[in-house]
Scaffold this motif. Structure first.
Motif, PDB file in Angstrom:
ATOM      1  N   ILE A   4       1.637  -3.592 -17.836  1.00 32.32           N
ATOM      2  CA  ILE A   4       0.485  -4.261 -18.418  1.00 32.32           C
ATOM      3  C   ILE A   4      -0.494  -3.241 -18.968  1.00 32.32           C
ATOM      4  CG2 ILE A   4      -1.136  -6.135 -18.072  1.00 32.32           C
ATOM      5  CD1 ILE A   4       0.471  -7.173 -15.935  1.00 32.32           C
ATOM      6  N   GLY A   5      -0.044  -2.021 -19.151  1.00 35.72           N
ATOM      7  CA  GLY A   5      -0.827  -1.038 -19.856  1.00 35.72           C
ATOM      8  C   GLY A   5      -2.007  -0.474 -19.115  1.00 35.72           C
ATOM      9  N   ALA A   6      -2.158  -0.757 -17.822  1.00 38.35           N
ATOM     10  CA  ALA A   6      -3.347  -0.287 -17.126  1.00 38.35           C
ATOM     11  C   ALA A   6      -3.051   1.019 -16.414  1.00 38.35           C
ATOM     12  CB  ALA A   6      -3.791  -1.329 -16.116  1.00 38.35           C
ATOM     13  N   PRO A   7      -3.994   1.965 -16.437  1.00 40.08           N
ATOM     14  CA  PRO A   7      -3.755   3.259 -15.826  1.00 40.08           C
ATOM     15  C   PRO A   7      -3.937   3.282 -14.321  1.00 40.08           C
ATOM     16  CG  PRO A   7      -5.934   3.201 -16.796  1.00 40.08           C
ATOM     17  CD  PRO A   7      -5.287   1.905 -17.136  1.00 40.08           C
ATOM     18  N   ALA A   8      -4.597   2.283 -13.776  1.00 40.40           N
ATOM     19  CA  ALA A   8      -4.918   2.342 -12.351  1.00 40.40           C
ATOM     20  C   ALA A   8      -3.667   2.145 -11.512  1.00 40.40           C
ATOM     21  CB  ALA A   8      -5.925   1.243 -12.008  1.00 40.40           C
ATOM     22  N   PRO A   9      -3.591   2.820 -10.353  1.00 43.34           N
ATOM     23  CA  PRO A   9      -2.494   2.561  -9.439  1.00 43.34           C
ATOM     24  C   PRO A   9      -2.592   1.154  -8.905  1.00 43.34           C
ATOM     25  CG  PRO A   9      -4.138   3.902  -8.369  1.00 43.34           C
ATOM     26  CD  PRO A   9      -4.560   3.762  -9.818  1.00 43.34           C
ATOM     27  N   SER A  10      -1.515   0.688  -8.323  1.00 45.38           N
ATOM     28  CA  SER A  10      -1.485  -0.675  -7.870  1.00 45.38           C
ATOM     29  C   SER A  10      -1.000  -0.723  -6.437  1.00 45.38           C
ATOM     30  CB  SER A  10      -0.549  -1.478  -8.738  1.00 45.38           C
ATOM     31  OG  SER A  10      -0.607  -1.008 -10.056  1.00 45.38           O
ATOM     32  N   GLY A  11      -1.338  -1.821  -5.743  1.00 48.67           N
ATOM     33  CA  GLY A  11      -0.963  -1.799  -4.359  1.00 48.67           C
ATOM     34  C   GLY A  11      -0.674  -3.095  -3.699  1.00 48.67           C
ATOM     35  N   GLY A  12      -1.344  -4.144  -3.864  1.00 51.56           N
ATOM     36  CA  GLY A  12      -1.012  -5.344  -3.123  1.00 51.56           C
ATOM     37  C   GLY A  12      -2.158  -6.278  -3.060  1.00 51.56           C
ATOM     38  N   GLY A  13      -2.767  -6.606  -4.111  1.00 52.24           N
ATOM     39  CA  GLY A  13      -4.028  -7.324  -4.072  1.00 52.24           C
ATOM     40  C   GLY A  13      -3.897  -8.804  -4.131  1.00 52.24           C
ATOM     41  N   CYS A  14      -5.013  -9.488  -3.842  1.00 51.75           N
ATOM     42  CA  CYS A  14      -5.007 -10.925  -3.778  1.00 51.75           C
ATOM     43  C   CYS A  14      -4.839 -11.557  -5.130  1.00 51.75           C
ATOM     44  CB  CYS A  14      -6.273 -11.420  -3.144  1.00 51.75           C
ATOM     45  SG  CYS A  14      -7.572 -10.268  -2.965  1.00 51.75           S
ATOM     46  N   SER A  66       0.836  -1.205   0.000  1.00 50.74           N
ATOM     47  CA  SER A  66       0.000   0.000   0.000  1.00 50.74           C
ATOM     48  C   SER A  66       0.866   1.247   0.000  1.00 50.74           C
ATOM     49  CB  SER A  66      -0.915   0.021   1.223  1.00 50.74           C
ATOM     50  OG  SER A  66      -1.849  -1.012   1.181  1.00 50.74           O
ATOM     51  N   ALA A  67       1.928   1.229   0.807  1.00 57.24           N
ATOM     52  CA  ALA A  67       2.841   2.373   0.841  1.00 57.24           C
ATOM     53  C   ALA A  67       3.526   2.543  -0.508  1.00 57.24           C
ATOM     54  CB  ALA A  67       3.861   2.195   1.954  1.00 57.24           C
ATOM     55  N   PHE A  68       3.929   1.431  -1.125  1.00 55.88           N
ATOM     56  CA  PHE A  68       4.523   1.505  -2.464  1.00 55.88           C
ATOM     57  C   PHE A  68       3.563   2.184  -3.427  1.00 55.88           C
ATOM     58  CE2 PHE A  68       7.154  -2.674  -1.884  1.00 55.88           C
ATOM     59  CZ  PHE A  68       7.944  -2.037  -0.949  1.00 55.88           C
ATOM     60  N   THR A  69       2.311   1.790  -3.367  1.00 56.29           N
ATOM     61  CA  THR A  69       1.305   2.357  -4.264  1.00 56.29           C
ATOM     62  C   THR A  69       1.181   3.853  -4.066  1.00 56.29           C
ATOM     63  OG1 THR A  69       0.054   0.297  -4.218  1.00 56.29           O
ATOM     64  CG2 THR A  69      -1.113   2.248  -4.949  1.00 56.29           C
ATOM     65  N   ALA A  70       1.095   4.265  -2.803  1.00 51.89           N
ATOM     66  CA  ALA A  70       0.960   5.685  -2.511  1.00 51.89           C
ATOM     67  C   ALA A  70       2.174   6.468  -2.979  1.00 51.89           C
ATOM     68  CB  ALA A  70       0.727   5.890  -1.015  1.00 51.89           C
ATOM     69  N   LEU A  71       3.364   5.942  -2.731  1.00 56.66           N
ATOM     70  CA  LEU A  71       4.586   6.632  -3.145  1.00 56.66           C
ATOM     71  C   LEU A  71       4.644   6.779  -4.664  1.00 56.66           C
ATOM     72  CD1 LEU A  71       7.135   4.898  -0.769  1.00 56.66           C
ATOM     73  CD2 LEU A  71       6.473   7.306  -0.703  1.00 56.66           C
ATOM     74  N   ALA A  72       4.318   5.692  -5.373  1.00 57.28           N
ATOM     75  CA  ALA A  72       4.360   5.741  -6.831  1.00 57.28           C
ATOM     76  C   ALA A  72       3.332   6.727  -7.378  1.00 57.28           C
ATOM     77  CB  ALA A  72       4.112   4.347  -7.401  1.00 57.28           C
ATOM     78  N   SER A  73       2.136   6.727  -6.806  1.00 58.71           N
ATOM     79  CA  SER A  73       1.085   7.627  -7.270  1.00 58.71           C
ATOM     80  C   SER A  73       1.439   9.088  -6.987  1.00 58.71           C
ATOM     81  CB  SER A  73      -0.244   7.279  -6.598  1.00 58.71           C
ATOM     82  OG  SER A  73      -0.655   5.977  -6.933  1.00 58.71           O
ATOM     83  N   LEU A  74       1.987   9.348  -5.807  1.00 59.10           N
ATOM     84  CA  LEU A  74       2.372  10.712  -5.467  1.00 59.10           C
ATOM     85  C   LEU A  74       3.540  11.193  -6.322  1.00 59.10           C
ATOM     86  CD1 LEU A  74       2.003  10.497  -1.593  1.00 59.10           C
ATOM     87  CD2 LEU A  74       0.556  11.830  -3.147  1.00 59.10           C
ATOM     88  N   ALA A  75       4.428  10.269  -6.695  1.00 55.27           N
ATOM     89  CA  ALA A  75       5.523  10.640  -7.586  1.00 55.27           C
ATOM     90  C   ALA A  75       4.990  11.056  -8.952  1.00 55.27           C
ATOM     91  CB  ALA A  75       6.501   9.477  -7.726  1.00 55.27           C
ATOM     92  N   ASP A  76       3.974  10.337  -9.437  1.00 54.68           N
ATOM     93  CA  ASP A  76       3.351  10.720 -10.703  1.00 54.68           C
ATOM     94  C   ASP A  76       2.690  12.093 -10.587  1.00 54.68           C
ATOM     95  OD1 ASP A  76       4.146   8.358 -11.879  1.00 54.68           O
ATOM     96  OD2 ASP A  76       2.222   7.347 -11.582  1.00 54.68           O
ATOM     97  N   LEU A  77       2.051  12.335  -9.438  1.00 52.79           N
ATOM     98  CA  LEU A  77       1.423  13.633  -9.216  1.00 52.79           C
ATOM     99  C   LEU A  77       2.469  14.747  -9.181  1.00 52.79           C
ATOM    100  CD1 LEU A  77      -1.155  15.250  -8.549  1.00 52.79           C
ATOM    101  CD2 LEU A  77      -0.746  14.713  -6.128  1.00 52.79           C
TER     102      LEU A  77
END
Length: 464
Positions: free
Chosen positions: A454-464, A211-222
């Motif tokens: 994989i070409g998807a725009p959504a952020p990613s985080g740690g899913g099942c 989750s932290a990875f996801t937030a960091l990556a998304s904030l870096a894009d921002l």
């Protein structure tokens, strides 16, 4: 009028998420009537809260076999098994259709407030196992109701109880007072209001998992689009080879890519890390911004917002009259805890398990899905589907099927566990600290999903 026999009573399933709905499908397949109670207004209410986040797992690993059998006659088309859905995709394309086909076996807008043996509090032994369960619930309009059940399957998850900032597991001093500037979820930066909240701000990200990875990556894009956006990554341990997960060595490619994106955010100067920082207090600076204070007295420069991603916990309050057998550390069933200990196991090294490992001193009560893992973060949807298949078989009297393993998990390699609490040099033990400290909500837990590439725009985080 004669009271219904135990076999005529429904099995109450708490929660209409992925595992709760799968439990209902397996019960129906066994000729047992389920009654699914969901607090939210739709199926998968919690999943919809992270609808912008993409899962680690592909569609092939996210559809339960018994559920697919129920859906097939409706003309439902299984999504491409090689694709990685977002939480929103999972809810709309699979979970809601599954709830729809279950029909009035699923009730929405009802919150379970208690479960107990009929006429017996947790102290009373006499005739206990012969009594059905009473499940107390409250409707959205405030009405109260009591339902009698032959068994209870709690699939309510852990999403409603996020971990706090405090390193001792309790809210830091001042955390509650600063609530308007603290979030416990991965921010959805595609939402204009959320984007405006973080754009051009200095943000503390607390946690060391996906989750932290996801937030960091998304904030870096921002930060690339909005000057002044900057993240301060709060880590309770040091940085080593395993801090960013398995990278290219991870056998869940989407998860590995996420760690690499978080690393890139730091190396590109969009974030810095405060290591060995165990938060004790949240204070206000002279200009009203937030200052994090560590147990050792260190004070960080002020931030505007804090994103806390320190994992989740089970809500056991409504089970206070049920006799549960829980591990004292993980709050998971006693027999299951050694199999899922994040100090030792990853998603793929958890041995498939069922009714035996999930049983409690109270007969016919089961915690399943994320809730069965307590505070452990390494849950896979496939594991939950196997759990409820086994439980349904046991409730149907088919003990041979209940104890038979019908799941082979993919080896996920470097998912890793928490390792030593104070190990600041993960290189000294490449297995113990392979992915994260366990603070971040889970290598495969639904609320912390992911996907990079994989070409998807959504952020990613740690899913099942």
């Amino acid at each position: 009028m004669n009271a219904p026999t135990a076999d005529q009573l429904p099995v109450v399933v708490i929660g209409a998420g992925p595992i709760g709905l799968a439990a209902a499908a397996h019960l129906v397949e066994r000729g047992i009537e389920p009654l699914v109670l969901e607090a939210g207004p739709t199926a998968a209410t919690a999943v919809r809260d992270w609808s912008h986040v993409r899962l680690f797992s592909t569609w092939a690993e996210l559809v339960d076999p018994a559920a697919e059998k129920l859906l097939a006659p409706t003309g439902w088309i299984r999504p491409d098994g090689t694709m990685y859905p977002t939480g929103g995709d999972w809810a709309e394309r699979y979970l809601q259709p599954l709830a729809d086909v279950l029909g009035n076996r699923v009730r929405f807008g009802v919150t379970v407030t208690g479960a107990a043996r009929a006429g017996r509090d947790r102290i009373v032994d006499s005739g206990r196992d012969e009594q059905p369960f009473t499940v107390h619930l409250t409707h959205a309009d405030g009405r109260e109701e009591r339902i009698t059940a032959r068994a209870v399957i709690d699939a309510s998850g852990t999403w409603s109880v996020p971990g706090p900032i405090g390193a001792d597991g309790l809210p830091a001093l001042g955390e509650r007072a600063a609530a308007e500037h603290i979030s416990y979820r991965v921010p959805d930066l595609t939402d204009p209001a959320v984007r405006a909240r973080y754009a051009g701000r200095r943000i503390a990200v607390v946690g060391s998992g996906a989750s932290a990875f996801t937030a960091l990556a998304s904030l870096a894009d921002l930060a690339k689009d909005e000057d002044g956006t900057y993240a301060v990554w709060i880590l309770r341990r040091g940085i080593g080879a395993g801090t960013y997960g398995g990278g290219e060595s991870d056998e869940l490619p989407a998860r590995g890519a996420l760690g690499l994106r978080a690393k890139a955010a730091v190396e590109a100067g969009h974030a810095t890390a405060a290591t060995g920082f165990r938060t004790e207090a949240v204070e206000r600076s002279a200009d009203g911004r937030l200052v994090l204070v560590a147990e050792d007295g260190r004070r960080l420069d002020p931030v505007d917002e804090i994103v806390v991603l320190t994992g989740f916990r089970p809500d056991l309050s409504f089970l206070s009259e049920i006799r549960l057998g829980l591990d004292e550390r993980l709050q998971a069933p006693t027999a299951l805890a050694p199999l899922i200990d994040p100090n030792v196991h990853s998603c793929g090294t958890v041995y498939p398990h069922g009714v035996n490992e999930l049983s409690h001193p109270e007969k016919d009560v089961y915690l399943v899905g994320m809730k069965s893992y307590g505070r452990a973060p390494t849950f896979l949807a496939m594991t939950g589907y196997e759990q409820v298949r086994s439980i349904a078989a046991s409730l149907a009297g088919d003990q041979e099927a209940a104890e038979r393993v019908e799941l082979t998990l993919p080896e996920t390699g470097v998912c890793g566990g928490a390792g030593l609490f104070d190990d600041s040099d993960p290189d000294s033990d490449p297995d113990s600290d392979a992915a994260r400290s366990g603070e971040g909500g889970g290598c495969c837990a639904a609320p912390t999903t992911l996907q990079i590439g994989i070409g998807a725009p959504a952020p990613s985080g740690g899913g099942c």
